[in-house]
Motif scaffolding. Sequence first.
Motif, PDB file in Angstrom:
ATOM      1  N   PRO A   1       7.707  -3.818   2.959  1.00 47.43           N
ATOM      2  CA  PRO A   1       7.282  -4.145   4.322  1.00 47.43           C
ATOM      3  C   PRO A   1       7.688  -5.561   4.723  1.00 47.43           C
ATOM      4  O   PRO A   1       8.054  -5.808   5.878  1.00 47.43           O
ATOM      5  CB  PRO A   1       5.762  -3.984   4.267  1.00 47.43           C
ATOM      6  CG  PRO A   1       5.563  -2.930   3.221  1.00 47.43           C
ATOM      7  CD  PRO A   1       6.617  -3.234   2.171  1.00 47.43           C
TER       8      PRO A   1
ATOM      9  N   VAL B   1      11.240  -5.481   5.795  1.00 48.81           N
ATOM     10  CA  VAL B   1      11.321  -4.851   7.117  1.00 48.81           C
ATOM     11  C   VAL B   1      10.923  -5.867   8.188  1.00 48.81           C
ATOM     12  O   VAL B   1      11.581  -5.978   9.223  1.00 48.81           O
ATOM     13  CB  VAL B   1      10.419  -3.592   7.186  1.00 48.81           C
ATOM     14  CG1 VAL B   1      10.413  -3.012   8.595  1.00 48.81           C
ATOM     15  CG2 VAL B   1      10.883  -2.549   6.176  1.00 48.81           C
TER      16      VAL B   1
ATOM     17  N   VAL C   1       5.198   1.843   9.423  1.00 47.41           N
ATOM     18  CA  VAL C   1       5.737   2.455   8.203  1.00 47.41           C
ATOM     19  C   VAL C   1       4.832   3.612   7.774  1.00 47.41           C
ATOM     20  O   VAL C   1       5.307   4.675   7.378  1.00 47.41           O
ATOM     21  CB  VAL C   1       5.903   1.400   7.092  1.00 47.41           C
ATOM     22  CG1 VAL C   1       6.055   2.039   5.729  1.00 47.41           C
ATOM     23  CG2 VAL C   1       7.101   0.500   7.394  1.00 47.41           C
TER      24      VAL C   1
ATOM     25  N   THR D   1       6.047   7.448   7.675  1.00 45.64           N
ATOM     26  CA  THR D   1       5.922   8.182   6.414  1.00 45.64           C
ATOM     27  C   THR D   1       5.146   9.476   6.648  1.00 45.64           C
ATOM     28  O   THR D   1       5.556  10.545   6.174  1.00 45.64           O
ATOM     29  CB  THR D   1       5.240   7.313   5.344  1.00 45.64           C
ATOM     30  OG1 THR D   1       6.015   6.129   5.153  1.00 45.64           O
ATOM     31  CG2 THR D   1       5.116   8.047   4.017  1.00 45.64           C
TER      32      THR D   1
ATOM     33  N   LEU E   1      10.172   8.590   6.807  1.00 39.32           N
ATOM     34  CA  LEU E   1      10.324   7.706   5.655  1.00 39.32           C
ATOM     35  C   LEU E   1       9.677   8.351   4.437  1.00 39.32           C
ATOM     36  O   LEU E   1       8.810   9.218   4.574  1.00 39.32           O
ATOM     37  CB  LEU E   1       9.636   6.354   5.898  1.00 39.32           C
ATOM     38  CG  LEU E   1      10.246   5.415   6.914  1.00 39.32           C
ATOM     39  CD1 LEU E   1       9.381   4.159   7.055  1.00 39.32           C
ATOM     40  CD2 LEU E   1      11.666   5.030   6.535  1.00 39.32           C
TER      41      LEU E   1
ATOM     42  N   TYR F   1      10.041   1.591   0.860  1.00 36.28           N
ATOM     43  CA  TYR F   1      10.239   2.766   1.698  1.00 36.28           C
ATOM     44  C   TYR F   1      11.722   2.928   1.989  1.00 36.28           C
ATOM     45  O   TYR F   1      12.474   1.955   2.048  1.00 36.28           O
ATOM     46  CB  TYR F   1       9.461   2.611   3.016  1.00 36.28           C
ATOM     47  CG  TYR F   1       7.982   2.437   2.773  1.00 36.28           C
ATOM     48  CD1 TYR F   1       7.140   3.532   2.737  1.00 36.28           C
ATOM     49  CD2 TYR F   1       7.447   1.173   2.541  1.00 36.28           C
ATOM     50  CE1 TYR F   1       5.785   3.374   2.481  1.00 36.28           C
ATOM     51  CE2 TYR F   1       6.095   1.000   2.285  1.00 36.28           C
ATOM     52  CZ  TYR F   1       5.270   2.111   2.260  1.00 36.28           C
ATOM     53  OH  TYR F   1       3.939   1.950   1.996  1.00 36.28           O
TER      54      TYR F   1
END
Length: 123
Positions: free
Chosen positions: A25, A28, A48, A52, A57, A69
Amino acid sequence: MKKRDTRQRRAIRQVFLDAARPLTPEEVLERGQGEVPSLGLATVYRNVKILTEEGWLTEVALPQDGMRYELASRPHHHHFVCRTCDQAFDIHQCPPSVEEIAPAGFRVDDHEVILYGSCPACA
């Protein structure tokens, strides 16, 4: 319920589309702030999680490491973790005959291979 396609979510999606490896994260966030400077870590975590749950993801759990991820659409592959910079990279092939290294009488249903060492930038 369909989630709104916000500017932040579009930036996060683009980060993953541009990435050739699993991302934390924090990675990202760093990359996404190039597109949306006000992007925050809580927003990254929230999006995220949503991406997911939607199946866009997938989680990459590496031992002794936080969750990473990557795109769920990627074919089966394994990972290399650089012990210096802590980045994870894709390995694009499986070892031959993983069934041969399993204990006698055991049936292999799935496997995960993780290599550790130094990436070219850190070597």
